[in-house]
Design an enzyme around this catalytic site. Structure first.
Site, PDB file in Angstrom:
ATOM      1  N   TYR A   1      -4.140   6.165  -6.054  1.00  5.92           N
ATOM      2  CA  TYR A   1      -4.418   4.955  -6.833  1.00  5.92           C
ATOM      3  C   TYR A   1      -5.237   3.981  -6.015  1.00  5.92           C
ATOM      4  CZ  TYR A   1      -0.969   2.301  -4.123  1.00  5.92           C
ATOM      5  OH  TYR A   1      -0.297   1.661  -3.105  1.00  5.92           O
TER       6      TYR A   1
ATOM      7  N   LYS B   1      -4.121   6.973  -0.006  1.00  4.92           N
ATOM      8  CA  LYS B   1      -3.456   5.993  -0.880  1.00  4.92           C
ATOM      9  C   LYS B   1      -2.754   6.740  -2.017  1.00  4.92           C
ATOM     10  CE  LYS B   1      -4.164   1.285  -2.573  1.00  4.92           C
ATOM     11  NZ  LYS B   1      -3.206   0.680  -1.623  1.00  4.92           N
TER      12      LYS B   1
ATOM     13  N   GLU C   1       2.279  -1.229   9.754  1.00  4.07           N
ATOM     14  CA  GLU C   1       1.718  -1.982   8.632  1.00  4.07           C
ATOM     15  C   GLU C   1       2.847  -2.374   7.702  1.00  4.07           C
ATOM     16  OE1 GLU C   1      -0.900   0.503   6.320  1.00  4.07           O
ATOM     17  OE2 GLU C   1       0.493   2.181   6.351  1.00  4.07           O
TER      18      GLU C   1
ATOM     19  N   LEU D   1      -2.924   2.762   6.546  1.00  2.00           N
ATOM     20  CA  LEU D   1      -3.981   2.800   5.548  1.00  2.00           C
ATOM     21  C   LEU D   1      -5.121   1.888   5.989  1.00  2.00           C
ATOM     22  CD1 LEU D   1      -4.750   3.780   2.616  1.00  2.00           C
ATOM     23  CD2 LEU D   1      -3.872   1.555   1.855  1.00  2.00           C
TER      24      LEU D   1
END
Length: 286
Positions: free
Chosen positions: A33, A148, A181, A206
């Site tokens: 996505y 992702k 993250e 990411l």
């Protein structure tokens, strides 16, 4: 006006939008996505988001559901039909519908869903005035977080834990005590010397689109960035800390695991990055 969604070639009422129960995204999280911010009638950094979508699809060997040139038109149309001036547009691609089996099915057409919704930019600006709190959680995700993917259960649990702790984000921490993250954001600190620090995106996190644009914003402001690991202890002792994502831009972090960052108020460097962001980000008419 009722919301409108795009589902596999059809524009339908959001309340009636549905996919087949054997869609592999539903059964295996076999999909990817992207989320683009819509700001003042523009889709922010759309080319970069679609380039990352292309990479995610390639890494998982999922076919494009439409030709690459058509997807930007579909995003714009969904934004237009939902009358979104400020908000976000969400695109999801899965491997498609097939009888449940772990191996890739032959001849399956990938599925495409696009939605959009409005948001109040004043609410985010108000949140930036006070900043957010984060907690830290042990890293427990799969190794390919650079893709992702829709497989976000560890992120869901981490962000729920943050909510229960009165925080707004959770930072994943590796076995060496270094920050990776957030559950839905990249993590940053600002050193006492005013240097921005964020973990390298070659592996383990990411490569955020807002994170990428932030490098250009920093350059515009004459700020230096170091890509390196930083520990939870260093973050707590930093001059400033913040997160970046498509929905938060640069959001000040004022506390980590209950410990105040600096004076416990949003820092001037973070706020300057936030203010300058839209002067640098690529804006495609919606």
């Amino acid at each position: 006006m009722p919301r409108i969604a795009y589902v596999n070639g059809r524009y339908v009422a959001h309340a009636d939008a549905a996919v087949h129960i054997e869609d592999r995204g539903y059964q295996f999280a076999d999909g990817v996505y992207e989320v683009c911010e819509v700001a003042q009638g523009y889709i922010v950094d759309m080319p970069r988001h679609l380039a990352r979508l292309n990479r995610s699809l390639s890494e998982l060997s999922i076919d494009w559901p439409v030709t690459k040139g058509v997807l930007p038109l579909l995003l714009r149309e969904v934004v237009r039909r939902n009358h979104v001036v400020n908000g976000l547009v969400y695109v999801q691609v899965t491997r498609g519908v097939a009888s449940r089996d772990f191996v890739f099915p032959d001849g399956t057409l990938s599925s495409l869903v696009i939605t959009a919704r409005k948001a109040d930019p004043a609410a985010a600006a108000k949140r930036a005035e006070t900043g957010i709190k984060v907690i830290t959680v042990p890293e427990n995700r799969w190794d390919r977080v650079d893709i992702k993917s829709t497989g976000l259960l560890p992120n869901v649990l981490a962000k729920q834990k943050a909510k229960e702790a009165g925080a707004q984000e959770a930072w994943f921490v590796d076995t060496d005590g270094n920050v990776k993250e957030g559950g839905s954001s990249n993590a940053w600190i600002v050193t006492r010397d005013g240097v921005l620090v964020t973990r390298p995106a070659e592996h383990g996190i990411l490569r955020g689109i807002t994170r990428t644009t932030m490098f250009e914003v920093a350059a515009k402001l004459g700020l230096k960035i170091e890509e390196r690991v930083f520990s939870v202890a260093e973050a707590k002792a930093a001059r400033e800390a913040f997160i970046s994502s498509a929905t938060t831009i640069a959001m000040p972090v004022v506390a980590i695991d209950g410990a105040a960052v600096a004076n416990g108020h949003p820092g001037s460097i973070t706020l300057s990055l936030r203010q300058a962001f839209f002067d640098v980000a690529e804006k495609s008419p919606a």
